[in-house]
Motif scaffolding. Sequence first.
Motif, PDB file in Angstrom:
ATOM      1  N   LYS A  75      -5.967 -26.944  56.173  1.00  0.00           N
ATOM      2  CA  LYS A  75      -7.218 -26.826  55.447  1.00  0.00           C
ATOM      3  C   LYS A  75      -7.693 -28.201  54.984  1.00  0.00           C
ATOM      4  CE  LYS A  75      -6.029 -22.249  53.982  1.00  0.00           C
ATOM      5  NZ  LYS A  75      -5.607 -21.364  52.944  1.00  0.00           N
ATOM      6  N   ALA A  76      -8.975 -28.326  54.752  1.00  0.00           N
ATOM      7  CA  ALA A  76      -9.565 -29.605  54.347  1.00  0.00           C
ATOM      8  C   ALA A  76      -9.489 -29.773  52.835  1.00  0.00           C
ATOM      9  CB  ALA A  76     -11.002 -29.688  54.841  1.00  0.00           C
ATOM     10  N   PHE A  77      -8.316 -30.096  52.349  1.00  0.00           N
ATOM     11  CA  PHE A  77      -8.164 -30.331  50.921  1.00  0.00           C
ATOM     12  C   PHE A  77      -8.853 -31.635  50.540  1.00  0.00           C
ATOM     13  CE2 PHE A  77      -4.244 -27.841  51.813  1.00  0.00           C
ATOM     14  CZ  PHE A  77      -4.548 -26.744  51.026  1.00  0.00           C
ATOM     15  N   ARG A  78      -9.504 -31.649  49.399  1.00  0.00           N
ATOM     16  CA  ARG A  78     -10.103 -32.863  48.855  1.00  0.00           C
ATOM     17  C   ARG A  78      -9.280 -33.272  47.634  1.00  0.00           C
ATOM     18  NH1 ARG A  78     -15.044 -30.003  50.062  1.00  0.00           N
ATOM     19  NH2 ARG A  78     -15.197 -29.423  47.880  1.00  0.00           N
ATOM     20  N   ASN A  80     -10.207 -27.475  45.727  1.00  0.00           N
ATOM     21  CA  ASN A  80     -11.439 -27.062  46.404  1.00  0.00           C
ATOM     22  C   ASN A  80     -11.278 -25.845  47.318  1.00  0.00           C
ATOM     23  OD1 ASN A  80      -9.967 -29.076  48.069  1.00  0.00           O
ATOM     24  ND2 ASN A  80     -11.579 -28.615  49.542  1.00  0.00           N
ATOM     25  N   ILE A  81     -10.068 -25.348  47.488  1.00  0.00           N
ATOM     26  CA  ILE A  81      -9.831 -24.164  48.313  1.00  0.00           C
ATOM     27  C   ILE A  81      -9.602 -22.980  47.363  1.00  0.00           C
ATOM     28  CG2 ILE A  81      -8.331 -23.103  50.063  1.00  0.00           C
ATOM     29  CD1 ILE A  81      -9.886 -25.546  51.112  1.00  0.00           C
ATOM     30  N   ASP A 123       0.421 -38.443  54.293  1.00  0.00           N
ATOM     31  CA  ASP A 123       0.715 -37.548  55.412  1.00  0.00           C
ATOM     32  C   ASP A 123       1.985 -36.730  55.157  1.00  0.00           C
ATOM     33  OD1 ASP A 123      -1.496 -38.394  56.867  1.00  0.00           O
ATOM     34  OD2 ASP A 123      -0.400 -40.070  57.741  1.00  0.00           O
TER      35      ASP A 123
END
Length: 60
Positions: free
Chosen positions: A2-5, A24-25, A38
């Motif tokens: 997922k695109a975590f910010r 943000n999720i 990473d």
Amino acid sequence: MKAFRFRKSSYSATASECVEVARNIPRTVAVRDSKRLDGPVLLLAPAAWDAFQETLGRQS
């Protein structure tokens, strides 16, 4: 993945080692080591994260 910010704490200096948190999720709080972008990501329920923060606040 997922695109975590992720965001660092406002208490952190730019060169300091700390954790970063993403909220943000929906229904997920992601936590990672700022030195290992990473590396592994710890996923928590928002209630667990809130309880953790509350416990830290009581120790000061």
